[in-house]
Design a protein around this motif. Sequence first.
Motif, mmCIF file in Angstrom:
data_model
loop_
_atom_site.group_PDB
_atom_site.id
_atom_site.type_symbol
_atom_site.label_atom_id
_atom_site.label_comp_id
_atom_site.label_asym_id
_atom_site.label_seq_id
_atom_site.Cartn_x
_atom_site.Cartn_y
_atom_site.Cartn_z
ATOM 1 N N ARG A 156 12.748 16.832 -5.957
ATOM 2 C CA ARG A 156 11.626 16.112 -5.339
ATOM 3 C C ARG A 156 11.399 14.775 -6.044
ATOM 4 O O ARG A 156 11.111 13.762 -5.401
ATOM 5 N N VAL A 157 11.530 14.782 -7.389
ATOM 6 C CA VAL A 157 11.368 13.530 -8.150
ATOM 7 C C VAL A 157 12.440 12.536 -7.728
ATOM 8 O O VAL A 157 12.159 11.342 -7.532
ATOM 9 N N GLU A 158 13.666 13.007 -7.573
ATOM 10 C CA GLU A 158 14.759 12.116 -7.174
ATOM 11 C C GLU A 158 14.521 11.552 -5.771
ATOM 12 O O GLU A 158 14.769 10.372 -5.525
ATOM 13 N N THR A 159 14.012 12.388 -4.881
ATOM 14 C CA THR A 159 13.692 11.928 -3.527
ATOM 15 C C THR A 159 12.603 10.855 -3.568
ATOM 16 O O THR A 159 12.706 9.815 -2.899
ATOM 17 N N ARG A 160 11.583 11.105 -4.359
ATOM 18 C CA ARG A 160 10.493 10.116 -4.501
ATOM 19 C C ARG A 160 11.023 8.820 -5.112
ATOM 20 O O ARG A 160 10.617 7.725 -4.713
ATOM 21 N N GLN A 177 14.046 7.567 -4.838
ATOM 22 C CA GLN A 177 14.802 6.843 -3.814
ATOM 23 C C GLN A 177 13.852 6.138 -2.843
ATOM 24 O O GLN A 177 14.090 4.995 -2.444
ATOM 25 N N GLU A 178 12.775 6.827 -2.476
ATOM 26 C CA GLU A 178 11.772 6.205 -1.603
ATOM 27 C C GLU A 178 11.173 4.966 -2.270
ATOM 28 O O GLU A 178 10.987 3.927 -1.633
ATOM 29 N N LEU A 179 10.879 5.101 -3.573
ATOM 30 C CA LEU A 179 10.306 3.963 -4.311
ATOM 31 C C LEU A 179 11.291 2.802 -4.381
ATOM 32 O O LEU A 179 10.885 1.639 -4.245
ATOM 33 N N ASN A 180 12.554 3.089 -4.608
ATOM 34 C CA ASN A 180 13.559 2.021 -4.658
ATOM 35 C C ASN A 180 13.639 1.291 -3.322
ATOM 36 O O ASN A 180 13.695 0.056 -3.274
ATOM 37 N N TYR A 181 13.658 2.075 -2.232
ATOM 38 C CA TYR A 181 13.707 1.472 -0.904
ATOM 39 C C TYR A 181 12.468 0.605 -0.658
ATOM 40 O O TYR A 181 12.569 -0.540 -0.191
ATOM 41 N N LEU A 182 11.286 1.155 -0.974
ATOM 42 C CA LEU A 182 10.050 0.393 -0.770
ATOM 43 C C LEU A 182 9.977 -0.820 -1.692
ATOM 44 O O LEU A 182 9.435 -1.864 -1.312
ATOM 45 N N ALA A 226 0.837 -1.201 0.000
ATOM 46 C CA ALA A 226 0.000 0.000 0.000
ATOM 47 C C ALA A 226 0.875 1.255 0.000
ATOM 48 O O ALA A 226 0.602 2.212 -0.748
ATOM 49 N N ASP A 227 1.929 1.257 0.833
ATOM 50 C CA ASP A 227 2.856 2.396 0.841
ATOM 51 C C ASP A 227 3.524 2.566 -0.515
ATOM 52 O O ASP A 227 3.674 3.685 -1.019
ATOM 53 N N PHE A 228 3.938 1.456 -1.116
ATOM 54 C CA PHE A 228 4.599 1.504 -2.417
ATOM 55 C C PHE A 228 3.659 2.083 -3.474
ATOM 56 O O PHE A 228 4.053 2.943 -4.265
ATOM 57 N N ASP A 229 2.424 1.624 -3.486
ATOM 58 C CA ASP A 229 1.458 2.139 -4.466
ATOM 59 C C ASP A 229 1.196 3.628 -4.258
ATOM 60 O O ASP A 229 1.093 4.392 -5.222
ATOM 61 N N SER A 230 1.101 4.041 -3.010
ATOM 62 C CA SER A 230 0.866 5.454 -2.701
ATOM 63 C C SER A 230 2.051 6.305 -3.147
ATOM 64 O O SER A 230 1.882 7.333 -3.827
ATOM 65 N N LYS A 231 3.260 5.887 -2.789
ATOM 66 C CA LYS A 231 4.469 6.639 -3.159
ATOM 67 C C LYS A 231 4.655 6.650 -4.679
ATOM 68 O O LYS A 231 5.128 7.632 -5.243
ATOM 69 N N SER A 232 4.273 5.555 -5.320
ATOM 70 C CA SER A 232 4.372 5.488 -6.780
ATOM 71 C C SER A 232 3.459 6.526 -7.423
ATOM 72 O O SER A 232 3.826 7.179 -8.405
ATOM 73 N N SER A 233 2.286 6.684 -6.849
ATOM 74 C CA SER A 233 1.347 7.686 -7.357
ATOM 75 C C SER A 233 1.922 9.088 -7.183
ATOM 76 O O SER A 233 1.873 9.912 -8.106
#
Length: 188
Positions: free
Chosen positions: A87-91, A93-98, A55-62
């Motif tokens: 901001r895109v790069e930060t997002r 990195q979050e997606l890669n981690y998730l 769910a977190d991954f789908d949300s962050k992906s959006s």
Amino acid sequence: MLSQLPDPGEVERLQKDVVEKRKAVDAAREKVKAEDQRLTAERDTRSATFRSIKADFDSKSSFYNIEVEERDQPGITKDVRRERAERVETRKQELNYLGNSLEQAQKAVDEADAEYREKVTKPVADAENAQADAEDALKKTTATFDRFAKLTVQKDWGLGDSFRALPILDGFESPTKIKQIVLNDLPI
């Protein structure tokens, strides 16, 4: 029917085997009961963790997709574009981690499923298969006799048959009357 009567000793042996196999299935279920509860709880916990990360991954992906769209809009200044790119790069990195966390959670769920199958499902399934084989062997031994016995019970002469066989009522569907069925559409 009597010629198809199976050996009573063989039938008794097969019936005892079926009873033993049923007891073995019950024993196998009882043996894995504690392990079943423990592994079910573990599987449920791992599945809940996986669903939460998903769910977190789908949300962050959006959010990532929204940031990419905003970054690539025409007519914005370099400073705004750079800020949006950060901001895109930060997002990203979050997606890669998730994404990595999601893979690990999926592996944990798969491991729990495999352990459940190995320690709970397989022993019970083996016992149930042995029981089914014993029941099949018993049915094969008694099938022909059982078929004749059922047919004999169905063909048993009853009170209604005796009444319809009386001399005056004989013309009204006598039980001893030969019934010839003719198919007019199918000539000889």
